[in-house]
Design a protein around this motif. Structure first.
Motif, PDB file in Angstrom:
ATOM      1  N   CYS A  21       0.854  -1.197   0.000  1.00 11.51           N
ATOM      2  CA  CYS A  21       0.000   0.000   0.000  1.00 11.51           C
ATOM      3  C   CYS A  21       0.887   1.244   0.000  1.00 11.51           C
ATOM      4  N   PRO A  22       0.367   2.369  -0.529  1.00  8.66           N
ATOM      5  CA  PRO A  22       1.181   3.596  -0.553  1.00  8.66           C
ATOM      6  C   PRO A  22       1.604   4.043   0.840  1.00  8.66           C
ATOM      7  N   SER A  23       0.685   3.975   1.814  1.00  9.28           N
ATOM      8  CA  SER A  23       1.031   4.364   3.183  1.00  9.28           C
ATOM      9  C   SER A  23      -0.054   3.861   4.126  1.00  9.28           C
TER      10      SER A  23
ATOM     11  N   THR B  94      -2.588   6.954   5.486  1.00  8.38           N
ATOM     12  CA  THR B  94      -3.644   7.588   4.695  1.00  8.38           C
ATOM     13  C   THR B  94      -4.118   6.759   3.509  1.00  8.38           C
ATOM     14  N   TYR B  95      -3.264   5.858   3.021  1.00  6.67           N
ATOM     15  CA  TYR B  95      -3.605   5.131   1.790  1.00  6.67           C
ATOM     16  C   TYR B  95      -3.383   3.618   1.960  1.00  6.67           C
ATOM     17  N   PRO B  96      -4.259   2.932   2.683  1.00 13.73           N
ATOM     18  CA  PRO B  96      -4.014   1.505   2.921  1.00 13.73           C
ATOM     19  C   PRO B  96      -4.438   0.566   1.777  1.00 13.73           C
TER      20      PRO B  96
ATOM     21  N   PHE C 253      -3.520   2.468  -8.428  1.00  9.56           N
ATOM     22  CA  PHE C 253      -3.047   1.992  -9.729  1.00  9.56           C
ATOM     23  C   PHE C 253      -1.591   2.365 -10.039  1.00  9.56           C
ATOM     24  N   TRP C 254      -1.311   3.678 -10.123  1.00  8.78           N
ATOM     25  CA  TRP C 254       0.068   3.967 -10.571  1.00  8.78           C
ATOM     26  C   TRP C 254       1.067   3.743  -9.454  1.00  8.78           C
ATOM     27  N   ASP C 255       0.621   3.903  -8.175  1.00 10.03           N
ATOM     28  CA  ASP C 255       1.499   3.530  -7.061  1.00 10.03           C
ATOM     29  C   ASP C 255       1.930   2.070  -7.222  1.00 10.03           C
ATOM     30  N   SER C 256       0.938   1.205  -7.492  1.00  8.73           N
ATOM     31  CA  SER C 256       1.209  -0.218  -7.581  1.00  8.73           C
ATOM     32  C   SER C 256       2.169  -0.544  -8.727  1.00  8.73           C
TER      33      SER C 256
ATOM     34  N   MET D 166      -9.398   6.738 -13.792  1.00 11.28           N
ATOM     35  CA  MET D 166      -8.131   6.186 -14.251  1.00 11.28           C
ATOM     36  C   MET D 166      -6.975   6.907 -13.550  1.00 11.28           C
ATOM     37  N   GLN D 167      -5.788   6.389 -13.725  1.00  9.63           N
ATOM     38  CA  GLN D 167      -4.568   7.093 -13.325  1.00  9.63           C
ATOM     39  C   GLN D 167      -3.553   6.958 -14.461  1.00  9.63           C
ATOM     40  N   PRO D 168      -2.448   7.687 -14.409  1.00  9.47           N
ATOM     41  CA  PRO D 168      -1.473   7.615 -15.498  1.00  9.47           C
ATOM     42  C   PRO D 168      -1.139   6.151 -15.842  1.00  9.47           C
TER      43      PRO D 168
ATOM     44  N   VAL E  23      -1.778  18.808  -2.264  1.00  7.30           N
ATOM     45  CA  VAL E  23      -0.523  18.199  -2.720  1.00  7.30           C
ATOM     46  C   VAL E  23      -0.178  18.639  -4.145  1.00  7.30           C
ATOM     47  N   TRP E  24       1.056  18.425  -4.535  1.00  7.04           N
ATOM     48  CA  TRP E  24       1.557  18.697  -5.892  1.00  7.04           C
ATOM     49  C   TRP E  24       1.624  20.189  -6.210  1.00  7.04           C
ATOM     50  N   ARG E  25       1.829  21.033  -5.213  1.00  4.27           N
ATOM     51  CA  ARG E  25       1.927  22.472  -5.485  1.00  4.27           C
ATOM     52  C   ARG E  25       3.357  22.988  -5.306  1.00  4.27           C
TER      53      ARG E  25
ATOM     54  N   ARG F  29       9.257   9.621   2.551  1.00  4.22           N
ATOM     55  CA  ARG F  29       8.073  10.461   2.692  1.00  4.22           C
ATOM     56  C   ARG F  29       7.356  10.581   1.350  1.00  4.22           C
ATOM     57  N   GLU F  30       6.120  11.099   1.412  1.00  2.00           N
ATOM     58  CA  GLU F  30       5.322  11.244   0.194  1.00  2.00           C
ATOM     59  C   GLU F  30       5.962  12.281  -0.749  1.00  2.00           C
ATOM     60  N   TYR F  31       6.489  13.359  -0.157  1.00  2.00           N
ATOM     61  CA  TYR F  31       7.160  14.400  -0.947  1.00  2.00           C
ATOM     62  C   TYR F  31       8.051  15.212  -0.018  1.00  2.00           C
TER      63      TYR F  31
ATOM     64  N   ASP G 225       6.415   6.704   5.419  1.00  2.00           N
ATOM     65  CA  ASP G 225       6.550   5.351   4.860  1.00  2.00           C
ATOM     66  C   ASP G 225       5.825   5.237   3.527  1.00  2.00           C
ATOM     67  N   PHE G 226       6.150   6.124   2.607  1.00  2.00           N
ATOM     68  CA  PHE G 226       5.407   6.194   1.349  1.00  2.00           C
ATOM     69  C   PHE G 226       6.037   5.269   0.299  1.00  2.00           C
ATOM     70  N   GLY G 227       5.225   4.371  -0.250  1.00  2.00           N
ATOM     71  CA  GLY G 227       5.712   3.275  -1.096  1.00  2.00           C
ATOM     72  C   GLY G 227       6.488   3.670  -2.345  1.00  2.00           C
ATOM     73  N   TRP G 228       5.929   4.551  -3.191  1.00  2.00           N
ATOM     74  CA  TRP G 228       6.608   4.754  -4.473  1.00  2.00           C
ATOM     75  C   TRP G 228       7.891   5.566  -4.348  1.00  2.00           C
ATOM     76  N   THR G 229       8.116   6.202  -3.195  1.00  2.00           N
ATOM     77  CA  THR G 229       9.387   6.901  -3.015  1.00  2.00           C
ATOM     78  C   THR G 229      10.547   5.907  -3.164  1.00  2.00           C
TER      79      THR G 229
END
Ligand code: GLC
Length: 432
Positions: free
Chosen positions: A48-50, A53-55, A59-62, A125-127, A358-360, A401-403, A416-420
């Motif tokens: 999971c991403p985290s 917050t994200y258990p 899609f794109w994380d995975s 969808m996601q990227p 996020v993303w700013r 971290r997430e960012y 503990d953010f997964g895609w990092t």
């Protein structure tokens, strides 16, 4: 071709690499979710991403997790991909969240603004990073045997992208809600959404306006496009789409299906060509999204404006202009590159804004992963090494971290953010 970087970068040595590998392994054990989903009649096993917050399975994380797992455990890497494919719908669509163990986290879900196809699947969808994930898993795992199993389903997903999300048949897919880009609160959509504050409620209201228009038409894709509530041909999504159709073509070559390979290669070429002809702004030296059915160009300078750097056929002159922006200390050349918004944009914020926007502005690892690969493809190895080293430093200093704050390296967002952990693939090196 490479003019180097001002700060001489020490390569990531084997001691740091080993430390990173061990930390990623431990992270992916902590974030592992396994169990049985009665609603699907199936076991699940994904990262999971985290936890906080994200258990669930995103899609794109995975897809990024599968690429990381391909370096650690090919069998878990396969499970990650198979978990996504298990919930593919008859039309080829794959939702951006699978709520495998939803009943354990109802309180967390209450906080989400997500459109649902079913109680267990999102209708967004996601990227489309899927083909790249499958390529990595096959390369370090069972190769053609795995490909033969999954390729028909993977191809159906890309057919859905074309058939449902490119109704004007210009080679570019459109997202219909801001979070479908994966860049939830990016400032590049503020004006288009009519948002002029950094208040989370303003975003929720705008998202609900869009989703409300879609609910009225029963979320039928043609009617959603016709309502023109939010239609964006996003540069990052389409760069990833172009690249992934080409990767899919390579995978079909590996299983000896030359006809399918030719088909997806030509689709990928068409998407890349459309980015060049429709989204490139020669004056500013950046690529910009097209918004609305009348395809107005958005104009905020964000990291996605640099993305076509990834594509092998991007003109070297165009690449050189993109690289200038990356090096520019006023825009993207931060102490911890590459910020998600150019630092000279009025909307740039180095940390979380409005509680959880996020993303700013912060630096994210998945966008670094794409940019570093693009730089390597075009021969800018020193700059790629520099961004890689700074990325490893972020994790060493602040954890996964997430960012991160691009000026100080301070970690922010989910812990503990997964895609990092995709930084591991950056140091191990990868090639299509
Ligand atoms: C945030 C990100 C999105 C990601 C999700 C799960 O919503 O913006 O891209 O997929 O979190 O990590």
């Amino acid at each position: 071709m490479d003019q180097g970087h001002d700060a001489a970068t020490q390569p990531v040595d084997s001691r740091r690499r080993e430390g990173l590998r061990a930390a990623v392994r431990a992270l992916y054990d902590r974030n592992r979710q396994t169990g049985h989903a009665a609603w699907a009649g199936r076991d699940f096993d994904f990262v999971c991403p985290s936890h906080v917050t994200y258990p669930f399975q995103w899609f794109w994380d995975s897809c990024f997790h599968a690429i990381v797992l391909s370096h650690l455990d090919p069998s878990r890497a396969e499970s990650e991909v198979l978990g996504l494919l298990a919930n593919q719908q008859d039309d080829g669509f794959i939702g951006h969240v699978v709520f495998w163990q939803r009943e354990r986290f109802e309180a967390t879900v209450a906080d989400y603004s997500i459109a649902y196809r079913t109680r267990w699947l999102s209708d967004e969808m996601q990227p489309p990073v899927l083909a790249e994930a499958v390529a990595a898993v096959a390369r370090r795992g069972r190769g053609p045997e795995f490909l033969a199993d999954v390729l028909p389903r993977v191809a159906r997903f890309y057919d859905w992208c074309r058939d449902v999300r490119d109704p004007d048949d210009d080679g570019l897919v459109a997202v219909l809600q801001p979070d479908e880009t994966g860049l939830d609160h990016t400032p590049k959509f503020d004006a288009y959404l009519g948002i002029d504050s950094e208040d989370h409620d303003a975003f929720t209201a705008a998202w609900e306006r869009v989703a409300g228009a879609y609910d009225e038409v029963g979320r039928q894709p043609e009617a959603m496009f016709a309502s023109d509530a939010f239609v964006v041909e996003d540069v990052m999504v389409n760069t990833i789409y172009a690249e992934n159709q080409r990767v899919l073509a390579d995978l079909f070559d590996q299983v000896g299906d030359a006809a399918a390979a030719a088909e997806y290669r030509s689709r990928g070429d068409r998407t890349a060509e459309a980015l060049r002809t429709r989204c490139w702004d020669e004056g500013r030296g950046l690529f910009f999204d097209l918004a609305g059915n009348d395809e107005r160009r958005l104009d905020t300078n964000t990291v996605t404006s640099l993305f076509p750097l990834l594509l092998e056929d991007t003109d070297p002159v165009v690449v050189a202009r993109l690289v200038e922006h990356i090096r520019d200390p006023g825009q993207y050349g931060a102490a911890y590159p590459v910020p998600s918004v150019a630092m000279d944009e009025p909307s740039f914020r180095p940390a979380t804004v409005g509680g959880k926007l996020v993303w700013r502005g912060p630096t994210w690892m998945n966008t670094n992963w794409y940019l570093v690969r693009g730089l390597r493809r075009h021969g800018y190895h020193e700059l790629a090494d520099h961004i890689t080293e700074r990325s490893v430093a972020l994790v060493e200093q602040s954890g996964f971290r997430e960012y991160y704050d691009p000026r100080t390296g301070e970690g922010n967002g989910a812990p503990d953010f997964g895609w990092t952990a995709i930084v591991l693939d950056m140091v191990e090196g990868t090639e299509r």
